[in-house]
Write a protein that holds these residues in place. Structure first.
Motif, mmCIF file in Angstrom:
data_model
loop_
_atom_site.group_PDB
_atom_site.id
_atom_site.type_symbol
_atom_site.label_atom_id
_atom_site.label_comp_id
_atom_site.label_asym_id
_atom_site.label_seq_id
_atom_site.Cartn_x
_atom_site.Cartn_y
_atom_site.Cartn_z
ATOM 1 N N LYS A 99 -74.502 4.380 24.677
ATOM 2 C CA LYS A 99 -73.094 5.223 25.402
ATOM 3 C C LYS A 99 -72.984 5.787 26.982
ATOM 4 N N LEU A 100 -73.733 6.605 27.236
ATOM 5 C CA LEU A 100 -74.279 6.933 28.001
ATOM 6 C C LEU A 100 -74.158 6.284 29.519
ATOM 7 N N SER A 101 -75.224 5.019 29.209
ATOM 8 C CA SER A 101 -75.997 3.732 29.899
ATOM 9 C C SER A 101 -75.183 2.981 30.134
ATOM 10 N N VAL A 102 -73.525 3.240 29.284
ATOM 11 C CA VAL A 102 -72.441 2.357 29.440
ATOM 12 C C VAL A 102 -71.712 2.632 30.071
ATOM 13 N N ALA A 103 -71.519 4.546 30.179
ATOM 14 C CA ALA A 103 -71.000 5.328 31.328
ATOM 15 C C ALA A 103 -71.193 4.788 32.651
ATOM 16 N N LEU A 104 -72.871 5.150 32.941
ATOM 17 C CA LEU A 104 -73.949 4.675 34.192
ATOM 18 C C LEU A 104 -73.450 3.423 34.589
ATOM 19 N N GLU A 105 -73.423 2.450 33.845
ATOM 20 C CA GLU A 105 -72.849 1.416 34.830
ATOM 21 C C GLU A 105 -71.724 1.088 34.989
ATOM 22 N N LEU A 106 -70.649 1.040 34.241
ATOM 23 C CA LEU A 106 -69.262 1.100 34.584
ATOM 24 C C LEU A 106 -69.170 2.486 35.953
ATOM 25 N N GLN A 107 -69.445 2.512 35.681
ATOM 26 C CA GLN A 107 -69.625 3.953 37.678
ATOM 27 C C GLN A 107 -70.349 3.018 38.509
ATOM 28 N N ALA A 108 -71.251 2.654 38.376
ATOM 29 C CA ALA A 108 -71.262 1.986 39.294
ATOM 30 C C ALA A 108 -70.865 0.382 39.513
ATOM 31 N N ASP A 109 -69.940 -0.284 38.406
ATOM 32 C CA ASP A 109 -68.642 -1.477 38.942
ATOM 33 C C ASP A 109 -67.852 -0.955 39.756
ATOM 34 N N PHE A 110 -67.115 0.942 38.912
ATOM 35 C CA PHE A 110 -66.630 1.230 40.357
ATOM 36 C C PHE A 110 -66.783 2.036 41.641
ATOM 37 N N TYR A 111 -67.774 2.225 41.840
ATOM 38 C CA TYR A 111 -68.556 2.364 42.907
ATOM 39 C C TYR A 111 -68.299 0.469 43.413
ATOM 40 N N ALA A 112 -68.702 -0.334 43.105
ATOM 41 C CA ALA A 112 -68.790 -1.320 43.859
ATOM 42 C C ALA A 112 -67.109 -1.533 44.043
ATOM 43 N N GLY A 113 -66.069 -1.799 43.283
ATOM 44 C CA GLY A 113 -64.515 -1.623 43.599
ATOM 45 C C GLY A 113 -64.467 -0.708 44.752
ATOM 46 N N LEU A 114 -64.532 0.466 44.576
ATOM 47 C CA LEU A 114 -64.646 1.285 45.932
ATOM 48 C C LEU A 114 -64.879 0.732 47.294
ATOM 49 N N TRP A 115 -66.259 0.422 47.454
ATOM 50 C CA TRP A 115 -66.740 -0.257 48.446
ATOM 51 C C TRP A 115 -65.548 -1.333 48.958
ATOM 52 N N THR A 116 -65.348 -1.752 47.801
ATOM 53 C CA THR A 116 -64.144 -3.391 48.315
ATOM 54 C C THR A 116 -62.970 -2.422 49.261
ATOM 55 N N HIS A 117 -62.580 -1.481 48.705
ATOM 56 C CA HIS A 117 -60.995 -0.745 48.845
ATOM 57 C C HIS A 117 -61.480 -0.345 50.226
ATOM 58 N N TYR A 118 -62.671 0.117 50.924
ATOM 59 C CA TYR A 118 -62.897 0.832 52.396
ATOM 60 C C TYR A 118 -63.069 -0.331 53.143
ATOM 61 N N ASN A 119 -64.034 -1.052 52.575
ATOM 62 C CA ASN A 119 -64.344 -2.410 53.502
ATOM 63 C C ASN A 119 -63.493 -3.165 53.349
ATOM 64 N N GLN A 120 -61.868 -3.888 53.008
ATOM 65 C CA GLN A 120 -61.341 -4.055 53.362
ATOM 66 C C GLN A 120 -60.323 -3.107 54.588
ATOM 67 N N ASN A 121 -59.908 -1.974 54.327
ATOM 68 C CA ASN A 121 -59.011 -1.347 54.837
ATOM 69 C C ASN A 121 -59.580 -1.128 56.596
ATOM 70 N N MET A 122 -61.506 -1.001 55.947
ATOM 71 C CA MET A 122 -62.327 -1.043 57.931
ATOM 72 C C MET A 122 -62.513 -2.585 58.626
ATOM 73 N N LYS A 123 -62.982 -3.227 57.687
ATOM 74 C CA LYS A 123 -63.045 -5.366 58.036
ATOM 75 C C LYS A 123 -61.953 -6.076 57.880
ATOM 76 N N ASN A 124 -61.551 -5.787 56.864
ATOM 77 C CA ASN A 124 -60.882 -7.040 57.118
ATOM 78 C C ASN A 124 -60.787 -8.273 55.995
ATOM 79 N N PHE A 125 -62.069 -7.999 55.527
ATOM 80 C CA PHE A 125 -62.963 -9.128 54.975
ATOM 81 C C PHE A 125 -63.049 -9.868 54.118
ATOM 82 N N LEU A 126 -61.926 -9.642 53.372
ATOM 83 C CA LEU A 126 -61.680 -10.550 51.626
ATOM 84 C C LEU A 126 -60.487 -11.815 52.367
ATOM 85 N N GLU A 127 -60.236 -12.288 51.609
ATOM 86 C CA GLU A 127 -60.764 -13.699 51.641
ATOM 87 C C GLU A 127 -59.922 -14.483 49.971
ATOM 88 N N GLU A 128 -58.699 -15.126 50.282
ATOM 89 C CA GLU A 128 -57.925 -15.695 48.892
ATOM 90 C C GLU A 128 -59.167 -15.748 47.574
#
Length: 286
Positions: free
Chosen positions: A196-225
């Motif tokens: 369960k603790l391992s799952v929490a660590l991995e899910l946090q890494a997924d959260f960080y991936a989403g967080l990076w996407t949020h910031y990078n979109q605001n900074m560089k508008n890099f997302l496409e459809e």
């Protein structure tokens, strides 16, 4: 995903085509997850899945013996990975600065078939993984073809970006001391509780991936459809329940080490929508 025109990160090691060897380790990728699950619960399931694993690995335990030139397609892939690394550096430097911290950039290593690391040697069957001993992310890019053809992900450039961002998330956890704290918390726990603790660590890494996407979109508008759909498809494909269901026909929740498909998608999107690192305490959700 728009990625051309980026500066070179300087933190990409391209070892594709180079020879390597040594004792293999289990990484954090799809096959690595399967082997961890089998080693934990073993028994008849392990015996039943041995032929399947051998087929999926397709001889991945053999180290390359010759050096070769990279194809033009491989060179283009390398440039894309470099651009993604650059974006992770820019984003995490900003997030750390916002929290009065200094970000230390990791290195991403691309390899073919097998690679030596400070955590041991690994083959491409391990999937992408982060080694805290040398603070490097290791990837054989053929993983993404397997993710699409064998595990049903949609593919696309942003699937690659999601996986890289997830592994960089593990680097962030190392810098913040989260990984070390989690290992301490696992001591004395039952296997199911440690998982369960391992799952929490991995899910946090997924959260960080989403967080990076949020910031990078605001900074560089890099997302496409379709980019977010590609990321969510990849997250679904590497969910523990999706992998177990595909490989062995049933799921064993107590053996989960990375989280379900629904959890992985949920935490990625929470990071993306919130843009707030303070909302990424997955350990509170246990």
């Amino acid at each position: 995903m728009k990625w051309s025109g980026r500066r070179e990160s300087g933190n990409l090691e391209d070892r594709r085509g180079m020879s390597s060897g040594g004792k293999t380790i289990v990484g954090g990728g799809i096959i690595g997850i399967i082997i961890i699950l089998l080693n934990t619960f073993g028994g008849e399931n392990a015996q039943m899945l041995t032929p399947i694993l051998e087929q999926l690995n397709q001889g991945g335990q053999s180290a390359p013996t010759e050096q070769r030139d990279l194809t033009q397609a491989e060179l283009t892939e390398g440039k894309m990975v470099d651009a993604i690394i650059t974006d992770t550096e820019d984003v995490w430097t900003k997030i750390f600065q916002e929290n009065n911290l200094q970000y230390k950039e990791p290195t991403v290593v691309l390899f073919s078939d097998a690679v030596d690391t400070e955590c041991g040697s690994a083959t491409s069957a391990s999937g992408p993984f982060y080694c805290p001993a040398d603070q490097k992310v290791y990837m054989d890019l053929t993983f993404f073809n397997d993710l699409k053809t064998k595990f049903g992900a949609q593919g696309g450039d942003f699937a690659t970006a999601y996986v890289i961002a997830h592994e960089i998330g593990h680097h962030v956890q190392t810098l913040l001391g989260t990984s070390a704290k989690m290992r301490q918390m696992q001591q004395g726990k039952s296997q199911a509780e440690a998982n369960k603790l391992s799952v929490a660590l991995e899910l946090q890494a997924d959260f960080y991936a989403g967080l990076w996407t949020h910031y990078n979109q605001n900074m560089k508008n890099f997302l496409e459809e379709g980019d977010l759909d590609d990321a969510l498809s990849a997250a679904h494909a590497v969910g523990d329940d999706a992998i177990q269901s595909k490989i062995q026909g049933h799921i064993v929740p107590e053996s989960f080490t990375h989280g379900t498909s629904a959890q992985r998608k949920q935490w990625f999107m929470k990071g993306y929508k919130s843009g707030d690192i303070r909302q990424g305490n997955t350990f509170e959700e246990l």
